[in-house]
Scaffold this motif. Sequence first.
Motif: not given
Length: 297
Positions: A126-142
């Motif tokens: 479970i990757l917990v994230t928040g509204h920092m920078g651009n949160y969808d950058a993490v999803r695209a990267n992984l």
Amino acid sequence: MSRIRSKSRQKALDYLVNLVLKGAIRFALALPYEKRVRGMGWLMAQVLGPVGGFRKRVRDNLAHVMPDLPANEVDRLTRAVPNNAGRTLIEIYSGEEFVQRAINAPIEGPGLARLEKARAEGRPVILVTGHMGNYDAVRANLIHRGYNMGALYRRMSNPYFNDHYVKSISKIGTPMFEQGRKGMIEMVRHIKSGGILGILTDLYVSEGETLDFFGQKARTSLITAELALKFNAALIPVYGLREPDGLSFRIVAQDEIPHSDAKTMTQAVNDGLEDLVRENLEQWFWIHRRWKYASDS
């Protein structure tokens, strides 16, 4: 009768807001990528932000949790926060051009080793994230790195905007699970198969637990910790931060949260996010009503 009129007014307002945003997005998408991102940031900070009340909300939130912040810093953040939000919005609509920026983002922090270990063991994450920078950058990267990455999202209150927004975030990667009975069933199936799930949890949730965030009471969902405990999943906070150039990113993967109880684990997530926000004040979405009721208990 008054309730019907109120609903009609809200429907008309939602339609108008969507019309303005959709028009701005279409215009921006006609521009080269860098001009598009910078331009939407400017538009949100200087035009849409003030009209939409974002500047006031940023001021109110900062006054609530950081009353000693210097006035000039508050003024800066009332512009910088909507600017980041505008950039994030148009990046999400930019499809492959945004994805190419995101997949080049380096990942730092102890959470990466924990994530790779879990993948090697076939353990869900479970990757917990928040509204920092651009949160969808993490999803695209992984996703680009080969991770079986899904995401849980909450339907927006504006139904007109929600339809094309969901289509845009789905282009970045799937599966996507809408919050609700059907989405939860699909999400559980994904987790049980050893998949990775990303969840944004830094919004006010009326039925959430009263936890601390910036020294104030904030209703917070325990869902990420509850899922981690139920399915023996690794709970790892991860955030996509914007670099000083305003166009590229770096990903911060904080250390895995040890399993204990849902409330303790979620408070640890809040604490880690707060530390990151304090280091990057302009990158968190202070435009949200995170502390909806100051007297909430």
